[in-house]
Motif scaffolding. Structure first.
Motif, PDB file in Angstrom:
ATOM      1  N   ALA A 195       0.831  -1.205   0.000  1.00  0.00           N
ATOM      2  CA  ALA A 195       0.000   0.000   0.000  1.00  0.00           C
ATOM      3  C   ALA A 195       0.865   1.254   0.000  1.00  0.00           C
ATOM      4  O   ALA A 195       0.484   2.278  -0.545  1.00  0.00           O
ATOM      5  N   ASP A 297      -8.041   4.259   1.925  1.00  0.00           N
ATOM      6  CA  ASP A 297      -7.008   3.282   2.274  1.00  0.00           C
ATOM      7  C   ASP A 297      -7.665   2.204   3.133  1.00  0.00           C
ATOM      8  O   ASP A 297      -7.948   2.410   4.307  1.00  0.00           O
ATOM      9  N   THR A 327      -4.013  -3.892   0.782  1.00  0.00           N
ATOM     10  CA  THR A 327      -2.701  -4.524   0.958  1.00  0.00           C
ATOM     11  C   THR A 327      -2.842  -5.908   1.599  1.00  0.00           C
ATOM     12  O   THR A 327      -3.803  -6.166   2.318  1.00  0.00           O
ATOM     13  N   SER A 329      -0.493  -6.787   3.634  1.00  0.00           N
ATOM     14  CA  SER A 329       0.436  -6.674   4.768  1.00  0.00           C
ATOM     15  C   SER A 329      -0.189  -6.992   6.114  1.00  0.00           C
ATOM     16  O   SER A 329       0.454  -7.574   6.977  1.00  0.00           O
ATOM     17  N   LYS A 330      -1.420  -6.552   6.332  1.00  0.00           N
ATOM     18  CA  LYS A 330      -2.039  -6.780   7.644  1.00  0.00           C
ATOM     19  C   LYS A 330      -2.837  -8.072   7.644  1.00  0.00           C
ATOM     20  O   LYS A 330      -2.962  -8.740   8.654  1.00  0.00           O
TER      21      LYS A 330
HETATM   22  C1  LIG Z   1      -3.082   2.965   6.929  1.00  0.00           C
HETATM   23  C2  LIG Z   1      -1.937   2.271   6.294  1.00  0.00           C
HETATM   24  N1  LIG Z   1      -1.767   2.378   4.982  1.00  0.00           N
HETATM   25  C3  LIG Z   1      -0.732   1.793   4.356  1.00  0.00           C
HETATM   26  C4  LIG Z   1       0.196   1.060   5.051  1.00  0.00           C
HETATM   27  C5  LIG Z   1       1.362   0.477   4.308  1.00  0.00           C
HETATM   28  O1  LIG Z   1       1.189  -0.867   4.124  1.00  0.00           O
HETATM   29  P1  LIG Z   1       2.113  -1.774   3.186  1.00  0.00           P
HETATM   30  O2  LIG Z   1       2.877  -2.646   4.089  1.00  0.00           O
HETATM   31  O3  LIG Z   1       1.166  -2.513   2.318  1.00  0.00           O
HETATM   32  O4  LIG Z   1       2.977  -0.877   2.375  1.00  0.00           O
HETATM   33  C6  LIG Z   1       0.054   0.921   6.433  1.00  0.00           C
HETATM   34  C7  LIG Z   1       1.037   0.160   7.222  1.00  0.00           C
HETATM   35  O5  LIG Z   1       1.009   0.143   8.416  1.00  0.00           O
HETATM   36  C8  LIG Z   1      -1.031   1.542   7.071  1.00  0.00           C
HETATM   37  O6  LIG Z   1      -1.212   1.456   8.384  1.00  0.00           O
END
Ligand SMILES: Cc1ncc(COP(=O)(O)O)c(C=O)c1O
Length: 499
Positions: A195, A297, A327, A329-330
Motif C-alpha cells: 500500500a 485506504d 494490501t 500486509s495486515k
Molecule cells: C493505513 C496504512 N496504509 C498503508 C500502510 C502500508 O502498508 P504496506 O505494508 O502494504 O505498504 C500501512 C502500514 O502500516 C497503514 O497502516
C-alpha cells in the motif's frame, strides 16, 4: 540549502542532542563543509519552536567537540569534520532533490513510540502495527511457492508480466472485493508493491509540489512523510467519535489546489473508527459537487470480526473518482510487499505508466504464489483464525477498559488490530503523549497520539495496537494504563517540554 532539523519530541533524546546530532551528521557527510556557516541560532530556534538557549547549547556541544567555532558578528562556522568520519560525499556539490531531502529529514527525525529502558520488563507492547509472525502460515506459503515454481518457474522468474499485474491475481482480488464493491472489473485493479507504494504512486501521478491534500486528524503517520516528501500542503480535518467533520471538509474543498482527499473509512489508523453507511453517504454528498478524487485506504478492512462489511466509498462514488488502496500486509504477510489499487480505468492508466517508471512490475512469482495460496484455501483458513483471535483480543481490551477512569474513552472497533484511548477534554493538551511516556516507564509501550498529527501537535490520545499483545498482556497492560490515566487526571501534568 540544508533544511532545519526536524525534531522528534517523543524520543527519549533531548532536543539539544538531536540538534547537535543533526549538524554533526551534516558536517560529517559534507553537506556543511569546513568554512560553511551554521544557520543563525534564532532561525533554528524559530523553525524548531524551541528557546534560543537550547540551540545555543547544541552549538556549544559542537564547539566543545572541535567541529565549529563561533565569533561575534560572523556566527558559527564549521572548522573541522568529526574524527574518523568517511570521506565527504559530494552532496554539497550535488544537492539532493527536494523529495530526497524531505525523505531523509523525515527518516532522521521519525517520531515513534517510546522504547523501553534497557533491562525493563515488558508488560505489554501496544506500539507496533505489525502482524504476529508466530501465527504466520509459513508451511502453507512454502507449499504454494513450491507448486508454482514446479509448474511454471521459468516463466514466473522472467520479466514481461507488465500491465496491471498478473491477470489471475487481478481477477481473484476483484472477485474478493466485489462484496464491498459489486461492479469492480478485473481491468480496474492495479497490483502494487504494498500500500505504501500505492500511496506514493497516487501522489506522484495526481499531485505536484505545492498542491494540497486533505487528510483526517489524526491520520496514518507514514503518509505524512510521503506528503512532505512530495512538497504538498496538507489540510487536516478532524475525525472524531462523531465521524469526519464535514463542515471542515467543505471549507477545505473550497481552497484552491486541493488535489486529493485521503481517508481510511474502515478501522482507521490510528483510532480503529469506521464510517457508518450514513456517514459514507454524507461524506460523498460533500464531495459530489467537486472533481477531487478520494483515496480510501482499506489497509485492514477484511479483518472484520463483527457485523457486515460496508460498501466501499468507491462503490458509492457516482463520480467514479474514488481509488481504493488495499494490501496483504495486515491480512497476511507484510514481507510479500503486495498491495493493489482499485479504480476506474481512466484513473488507473496513468498510474500504471508511473508504476512502470518506478519498478517495471511487482514480483510475478509472489503474485502467482498468492493466487495458489488463496486457491488452496490457505488465506481463508488463516484469516478466519486471525479474526477469531482479534475478536478475543478486543474483548480482553474492552473488559479491561472497565478499570479506566470514567471520562476516558476507548474505541471499540469491529475489526482490525487498533483501538484508540483518549483522555477527557478536561485533561491538558498533550496528556496522551504524557500517558505514553508514563506507561512506557512501567513497561507498557503505546504510540503517542501526536505522531499521527502532521505537525506533531500534542494529543489527548494514544494508539493501542493488539497485533503484538496476547489477551493476558492486554489485561495487564490496560491495568497499567488505567493507573497512569488516574494519576494524570488527579494531578494533571503537561507533556514535559523537551529542553
Ligand atoms: C493505513 C496504512 N496504509 C498503508 C500502510 C502500508 O502498508 P504496506 O505494508 O502494504 O505498504 C500501512 C502500514 O502500516 C497503514 O497502516
Amino acid at each position: 540549502v540544508l533544511p532545519f532539523p526536524e525534531l522528534d519530541f517523543v524520543a527519549p533524546v533531548p532536543a539539544t542532542a538531536q540538534i547537535a546530532g543533526f549538524y554533526r551528521q551534516a558536517i560529517a557527510d559534507g553537506r556543511l563543509p569546513v568554512g560553511a556557516r551554521l544557520p543563525p541560532i534564532r532561525d533554528v530556534a524559530a523553525a524548531c519552536e524551541l528557546p534560543r538557549t537550547t540551540v545555543q547549547e547544541a552549538y556549544r556541544e559542537l564547539a566543545d567537540q572541535g567541529l565549529v567555532a563561533g565569533s561575534v558578528g560572523r556566527g558559527t562556522t564549521v572548522i573541522a569534520r568529526p574524527a574518523g568520519s568517511a570521506a565527504p560525499t559530494p552532496l554539497a556539490a550535488h544537492p539532493l532533490s527536494p523529495y530526497g531531502e524531505a525523505a531523509l529529514r523525515r527518516q532522521q527525525g521519525m517520531a515513534g513510540a517510546p522504547e523501553l529502558r534497557r533491562g525493563q520488563t515488558l508488560v505489554a507492547n501496544f506500539a507496533e502495527l505489525s502482524p504476529d509472525g508466530e501465527r504466520f502460515p509459513v508451511d502453507d506459503w512454502r507449499a504454494a511457492m513450491d507448486a508454482v515454481l514446479r509448474s511454471r518457474g521459468a516463466q514466473l522468474l522472467g520479466y514481461g508480466h507488465g500491465g496491471g499485474g498478473l491477470p489471475e491475481l487481478r481477477a481473484l482480488l476483484a472477485a474478493r472485493q466485489r462484496e464491498v464493491d459489486p461492479e469492480l472489473g478485473v481491468e480496474e485493479v492495479l497490483i502494487t508493491a504494498g500500500a505504501q507504494q500505492a500511496l506514493d504512486l497516487l501522489l506522484r501521478t495526481f499531485c505536484a509540489a505545492g498542491d494540497t491534500v486533505v487528510v483526517t486528524a489524526p491520520s496514518y503517520h507514514q503518509m505524512h512523510g510521503l506528503l512532505r516528501a512530495h512538497g504538498l500542503q496538507v489540510i487536516q480535518v478532524p475525525f472524531t467519535a462523531d465521524g469526519i467533520d464535514l463542515e471542515a471538509l467543505r471549507r477545505a474543498l473550497q481552497r484552491k489546489g486541493v488535489r486529493l482527499v485521503y481517508l481510511m473509512p474502515t478501522f482507521h489508523n490510528p483510532t480503529g473508527r469506521t464510517l457508518t453507511p450514513v456517514q459514507r453517504q454524507a461524506l460523498l454528498e460533500v464531495l459530489a459537487p467537486t472533481t477531487v478524487p478520494i483515496v480510501e485506504d482499506e489497509y485492514q478492512s477484511s479483518l472484520r470480526f463483527r457485523g457486515a462489511a460496508l460498501p466501499s466509498l468507491r462503490s458509492l462514488d457516482r463520480r467514479g473518482l474514488t481509488l481504493t488502496v488495499s494490501t496483504m500486509s495486515k491480512e497476511l504477510f507484510p514481507a510479500l510487499r503486495l498491495g493493489w489499487i482499485a479504480g476506474a480505468e481512466p484513473l488507473l492508466r496513468p498510474l500504471m505508466a508511473v508504476k512502470r517508471c518506478m519498478d517495471l512490475e511487482t514480483s510475478p512469482l509472489l503474485q502467482a504464489a498468492l493466487v495458489e495460496f488463496v486457491g488452496r484455501g490457505a488465506l481463508d483458513r488463516y484469516q478466519d483464525a486471525l479474526r477469531l483471535e482479534l475478536a478475543t483480543r478486543h474483548a480482553a481490551l474492552q473488559a479491561a477498559a472497565r478499570e479506566l477512569p470514567p471520562d476516558c474513552r476507548l474505541t471499540d472497533p469491529d475489526g482490525g488490530y487498533l483501538a484508540w484511548l483518549e483522555l477527557p477534554e478536561s485533561a491538558p493538551a498533550g496528556a496522551g503523549d504524557r500517558l505514553a511516556e508514563l506507561a512506557g516507564e512501567r513497561g507498557v509501550r503505546t504510540a503517542p497520539g501526536r505522531i499521527f498529527d502532521i505537525d506533531l501537535r500534542p494529543s489527548r490520545g494514544v494508539r493501542l495496537s493488539l497485533s503484538r499483545a496476547t489477551s493476558q498482556q492486554i489485561a495487564a497492560g490496560m491495568g497499567v494504563l488505567a493507573e497512569c490515566c488516574r494519576e494524570l487526571l488527579d494531578a494533571p501534568v503537561l507533556a514535559r517540554p523537551f529542553l
